[in-house]
Enzyme design. Structure first.
Site, short mmCIF file in Angstrom:
data_model
loop_
_atom_site.label_atom_id
_atom_site.label_comp_id
_atom_site.label_asym_id
_atom_site.label_seq_id
_atom_site.Cartn_x
_atom_site.Cartn_y
_atom_site.Cartn_z
N SER A 141 -52.65 -11.49 3.79
CA SER A 141 -53.23 -11.14 5.37
C SER A 141 -54.85 -11.13 4.84
O SER A 141 -54.85 -10.81 2.87
CB SER A 141 -52.28 -9.97 5.77
N TYR A 154 -47.43 -2.52 6.82
CA TYR A 154 -47.68 -3.85 5.77
C TYR A 154 -49.16 -3.68 5.31
O TYR A 154 -49.02 -4.94 4.62
CB TYR A 154 -48.13 -3.96 7.67
#
Length: 249
Positions: A141, A154
């Protein structure tokens, strides 16, 4: 021919929609047979792959349950007799300020986004090392590099995925198994819906992207096929940014 995946089997997690569905379809378009793992019983990806004449089998499983992963992987192997490509895409995001982030939210994210990636990679790695070849593609990410806002679990998981990608490459690259990652930029998916709904934040993000648009799931088809194919045989431990230029600005 470098990008031809005919005869290969790809195990893709998190295929009920979004990035996982697009990558599974892209791999099938390149000739791979697909084992799709999802926590839901959605058939849309299965239907899309079969509509283009591809082979696909679907397994419904909760990958956050570590004690079930070995049996899930065995079921995946039994579908087509082998796994040549593993795409660790399944993941969740829980949004809350760090001071209010619950222990459950933290653990749920780590269990799926990180622990399942390691355990499935370990299972697939053993299988691939025995055969002397294989490709593992993790989905990282932009928050493998940055801190984000209100997503501490996350962010921690995606930093760890980038590090795990490099660690596994160090051990397995010399034995025929390539481990790389894709770091998508801002993509229009269910996970980013709260950001898209925030007009001011959506505009500020879009204004920073040199490509002047958010990505779509289809933007990952080419990169995942590349990393799954012979075209990337000398790439190891790399995190490939597919971000419209976000990190360049």
């Amino acid at each position: 021919m470098l990008f031809d995946l005919t005869g290969k089997t790809a195990l893709v997690t998190g295929t009920s929609g979004g990035l996982g569905a697009a990558m599974a379809i892209g791999l099938a378009e390149a000739g791979a047979s697909i084992v799709a793992i999802s926590s839901s019983n959605s058939n849309s990806t299965v239907e899309a792959v079969r509509a283009i004449g591809g082979q696909i089998e679907q397994i419904s499983a909760d990958l956050s349950q570590a004690d079930t992963l070995e049996s899930v992987f065995e079921r995946a192997v039994s579908c087509f007799g082998k796994i040549d490509i593993l795409v660790n895409n399944a993941g969740i995001i829980r949004r809350a300020p760090a001071a209010e982030h619950s222990a459950k939210d933290w653990q749920d994210v780590i269990d799926l986004n990180l622990n399942s990636v390691f355990y499935l990679s370990q299972l697939a790695g053993r299988h691939m090392l025995e055969r002397g070849s294989g490709k593992i593609i993790n989905i990282a990410s932009m928050l493998s590099y940055q801190g984000g806002i209100n997503v501490p679990g996350y962010t921690a998981s995606k930093h760890a995925v980038a590090g795990l990608t490099k660690a596994l490459a160090n051990e397995w690259a010399g034995r025929g198994v390539q481990i790389n990652a894709i770091a998508p930029g801002y993509m229009t998916t269910n996970n980013t819906a709260p950001i898209v709904a925030d007009e001011a934040r959506f505009k500020s993000i879009t204004d920073r992207i040199p490509a002047a648009r958010w990505g779509t799931p289809d933007d990952l088809k080419g990169p995942v096929v590349f990393l799954a194919s012979a075209a990337s045989d000398y790439m190891n431990g790399h995190v490939l940014n597919v971000d419209g230029g976000w990190l360049a600005r």
